[in-house]
Design a protein around this motif. Structure first.
Motif, PDB file in Angstrom:
ATOM      1  N   LEU A  54       0.703  -1.212   0.232  1.00  8.76           N
ATOM      2  CA  LEU A  54       0.086   0.029   0.111  1.00  8.76           C
ATOM      3  C   LEU A  54       0.894   1.349   0.027  1.00  8.76           C
ATOM      4  CD1 LEU A  54      -2.797  -0.850   2.677  1.00  8.76           C
ATOM      5  CD2 LEU A  54      -3.164  -0.398  -0.096  1.00  8.76           C
ATOM      6  N   LEU A  55       2.020   1.055   0.656  1.00  6.09           N
ATOM      7  CA  LEU A  55       2.913   2.395   0.668  1.00  6.09           C
ATOM      8  C   LEU A  55       3.448   2.717  -0.627  1.00  6.09           C
ATOM      9  CD1 LEU A  55       4.674   4.234   2.341  1.00  6.09           C
ATOM     10  CD2 LEU A  55       6.317   2.744   2.667  1.00  6.09           C
ATOM     11  N   LEU A  56       3.912   1.570  -1.466  1.00 10.00           N
ATOM     12  CA  LEU A  56       4.216   1.723  -2.824  1.00 10.00           C
ATOM     13  C   LEU A  56       3.170   2.576  -3.711  1.00 10.00           C
ATOM     14  CD1 LEU A  56       6.361  -1.536  -3.156  1.00 10.00           C
ATOM     15  CD2 LEU A  56       7.167   0.729  -3.100  1.00 10.00           C
ATOM     16  N   VAL A  57       1.963   1.768  -3.394  1.00  8.51           N
ATOM     17  CA  VAL A  57       0.868   2.263  -4.587  1.00  8.51           C
ATOM     18  C   VAL A  57       0.709   3.751  -4.218  1.00  8.51           C
ATOM     19  CG1 VAL A  57      -1.663   1.776  -4.968  1.00  8.51           C
ATOM     20  CG2 VAL A  57      -0.065  -0.116  -4.873  1.00  8.51           C
ATOM     21  N   LEU A  58       0.487   3.877  -2.800  1.00  9.91           N
ATOM     22  CA  LEU A  58       0.122   5.459  -2.382  1.00  9.91           C
ATOM     23  C   LEU A  58       1.280   6.338  -2.777  1.00  9.91           C
ATOM     24  CD1 LEU A  58      -1.263   5.046   1.122  1.00  9.91           C
ATOM     25  CD2 LEU A  58      -2.462   6.040  -0.802  1.00  9.91           C
ATOM     26  N   TYR A  59       2.480   5.919  -2.633  1.00 11.33           N
ATOM     27  CA  TYR A  59       3.621   6.846  -3.205  1.00 11.33           C
ATOM     28  C   TYR A  59       3.468   7.247  -4.655  1.00 11.33           C
ATOM     29  CZ  TYR A  59       8.077   9.181  -3.743  1.00 11.33           C
ATOM     30  OH  TYR A  59       9.031   9.817  -4.175  1.00 11.33           O
ATOM     31  N   LYS A  60       3.125   6.069  -5.284  1.00 13.08           N
ATOM     32  CA  LYS A  60       2.995   6.245  -7.116  1.00 13.08           C
ATOM     33  C   LYS A  60       1.830   7.182  -7.167  1.00 13.08           C
ATOM     34  CE  LYS A  60       5.297   2.115  -8.384  1.00 13.08           C
ATOM     35  NZ  LYS A  60       5.203   0.920  -9.113  1.00 13.08           N
ATOM     36  N   VAL A  61       0.642   6.899  -6.591  1.00 10.79           N
ATOM     37  CA  VAL A  61      -0.727   7.585  -7.008  1.00 10.79           C
ATOM     38  C   VAL A  61      -0.345   9.137  -6.280  1.00 10.79           C
ATOM     39  CG1 VAL A  61      -2.885   7.860  -6.115  1.00 10.79           C
ATOM     40  CG2 VAL A  61      -2.171   5.736  -6.740  1.00 10.79           C
ATOM     41  N   LEU A  62       0.092   9.423  -5.295  1.00  5.92           N
ATOM     42  CA  LEU A  62       0.428  10.735  -4.657  1.00  5.92           C
ATOM     43  C   LEU A  62       1.330  11.543  -5.674  1.00  5.92           C
ATOM     44  CD1 LEU A  62       0.231  10.331  -0.794  1.00  5.92           C
ATOM     45  CD2 LEU A  62      -1.694  11.321  -2.380  1.00  5.92           C
ATOM     46  N   ILE A  63       2.321  11.033  -6.101  1.00  2.60           N
ATOM     47  CA  ILE A  63       3.436  11.556  -6.964  1.00  2.60           C
ATOM     48  C   ILE A  63       2.702  11.839  -8.186  1.00  2.60           C
ATOM     49  CG2 ILE A  63       5.531  11.314  -8.047  1.00  2.60           C
ATOM     50  CD1 ILE A  63       5.654  12.170  -4.950  1.00  2.60           C
ATOM     51  N   ALA A  64       1.909  10.835  -8.875  1.00  5.45           N
ATOM     52  CA  ALA A  64       1.605  10.977 -10.188  1.00  5.45           C
ATOM     53  C   ALA A  64       0.406  11.986 -10.020  1.00  5.45           C
ATOM     54  CB  ALA A  64       1.013   9.673 -10.597  1.00  5.45           C
ATOM     55  N   SER A  65      -0.403  12.238  -9.163  1.00  2.00           N
ATOM     56  CA  SER A  65      -1.444  13.106  -9.309  1.00  2.00           C
ATOM     57  C   SER A  65      -1.016  14.632  -8.963  1.00  2.00           C
ATOM     58  CB  SER A  65      -2.560  12.624  -7.964  1.00  2.00           C
ATOM     59  OG  SER A  65      -1.917  12.950  -6.845  1.00  2.00           O
ATOM     60  N   GLY A  66       0.180  14.684  -8.389  1.00  7.21           N
ATOM     61  CA  GLY A  66       0.686  16.217  -8.241  1.00  7.21           C
ATOM     62  C   GLY A  66      -0.023  16.726  -6.649  1.00  7.21           C
ATOM     63  N   LEU A  67      -0.452  15.922  -5.921  1.00  8.58           N
ATOM     64  CA  LEU A  67      -0.986  16.587  -4.677  1.00  8.58           C
ATOM     65  C   LEU A  67      -0.139  16.996  -3.965  1.00  8.58           C
ATOM     66  CD1 LEU A  67      -3.925  14.052  -4.157  1.00  8.58           C
ATOM     67  CD2 LEU A  67      -4.279  16.342  -4.963  1.00  8.58           C
TER      68      LEU A  67
END
Length: 147
Positions: free
Chosen positions: A49-62
């Motif tokens: 989940l940490l890996l997925v969240l990091y990718k999602v948060l970085i890709a989304s630009g939040l």
């Protein structure tokens, strides 16, 4: 030199995971008298989940307004919180119905839950067991601060 630092980081993280899992086993069995064999699998779920969240948060630009260390810390806290919520869900769905059942029933249910978690992760990450180098988040940030 970077290989030595990488191996030290690997050893530190692996030791922390072992300590966390051992504390979880002792707390579950000591306080609740429940043999929870899927505890390690829930910890692994938290790592993915940490890996997925990091990718999602970085890709989304939040989190673009934060430095890299802030992004990593927010991602770690978010993954820990989400893993805790998932753990509470698993407790209510898998463990609580067997509260007054024989201990073997809880053991079988938690082993089955662990198998479900592992196989679900294997669906999304088929190469999940392949060793890879960790991203050098903090070293990259420290290098940028020095230069």
């Amino acid at each position: 030199m970077s290989e030595i630092i990488q191996q030290l980081m690997n050893a530190l993280l692996l030791g922390c995971n072992y300590a966390l899992i051992a504390m979880g086993f002792s707390l579950f069995f000591g306080a609740l008298n429940v043999v929870h064999f899927s505890h390690g699998d829930v910890c692994i779920l938290g790592s993915f989940l940490l890996l997925v969240l990091y990718k999602v948060l970085i890709a989304s630009g939040l989190l673009d307004f934060l430095p890299l260390v802030g992004k990593v810390l927010i991602t770690i806290l978010s993954a820990a919180l989400l893993t805790g919520v998932i753990g509470v869900f698993f407790e209510k769905v898998v463990i609580k119905p067997f509260r007054h059942a024989p201990l073997l029933m809880v053991l079988v249910a938690t082993v089955a839950l662990g198998t479900i978690i592992r196989e679900t992760l294997r669906l999304f990450y088929p190469q999940g067991a392949t060793p890879r180098f960790s991203p050098l988040f903090f070293l990259a940030e420290a290098f940028l601060l020095v230069t």
